[in-house]
Design a protein around this motif. Sequence first.
Motif, PDB file in Angstrom:
ATOM      1  N   ARG A 183    -103.482 -16.707  11.650  1.00  0.00           N
ATOM      2  CA  ARG A 183    -102.424 -17.695  11.910  1.00  0.00           C
ATOM      3  C   ARG A 183    -102.628 -18.936  11.063  1.00  0.00           C
ATOM      4  N   GLU A 184    -103.886 -19.341  10.916  1.00  0.00           N
ATOM      5  CA  GLU A 184    -104.174 -20.523  10.103  1.00  0.00           C
ATOM      6  C   GLU A 184    -103.745 -20.292   8.658  1.00  0.00           C
ATOM      7  N   SER A 211    -100.034 -20.512   8.150  1.00  0.00           N
ATOM      8  CA  SER A 211     -99.458 -21.850   8.324  1.00  0.00           C
ATOM      9  C   SER A 211     -99.609 -22.703   7.066  1.00  0.00           C
ATOM     10  N   LYS A 221     -95.538 -15.112  -0.046  1.00  0.00           N
ATOM     11  CA  LYS A 221     -95.802 -16.545   0.129  1.00  0.00           C
ATOM     12  C   LYS A 221     -96.612 -17.092  -1.048  1.00  0.00           C
TER      13      LYS A 221
END
Length: 181
Positions: free
Chosen positions: A2-3, A6, A40
């Motif tokens: 998740r980090e 983000s 990304k």
Amino acid sequence: AREVFSLSGSLALDRILALENPEEFVRNMAHVDFYWLVKKIGEEDALPVLQMASAAQWEFLLDLELWQKDRLDLRQATAWMGHLLQADPDRLVRWLLSEGEYFTYYYLSRTIQVEYKTKDEMHDVEEGFITLDGVHYLRILDPEQEEVLRNLLQQIAGKDYERYQAILMGLSGVASAEVEE
């Protein structure tokens, strides 16, 4: 995970590369998460992540990136072959000669023209053909794809010359509709 998601693309890449075992982190990612991580970061900058990915993750990414409905996007396919060649040429060639064999035949049947010449016929070679072995003469159908295709073919020939020859000879018998399925 998740980090990492983000963060911006470049920071996510830096964070992954700073891990104690980045390859394990990447290979344990769900295929869809891996795909979005590459998007990304950006295809050009994601080479280290592509290098650490599993073959299944590569296949998932290629399935999403290369196909427009039921048609192979040749420009996208060439772009991704170029990225994977940069990331890990040896593993790409192994994949193309094994699990990706149908893709290899279909892709090459759409991007190159092959002619066979004996020593007596070598003077009859048309302009625009290249050869890696003096027997198989290849014309790359889209000049913009030439660099990647030439590099890819050289890698295949260097890894397994007999398979290279078999692929080129087999291209004339490719039934595009069957291989596409």
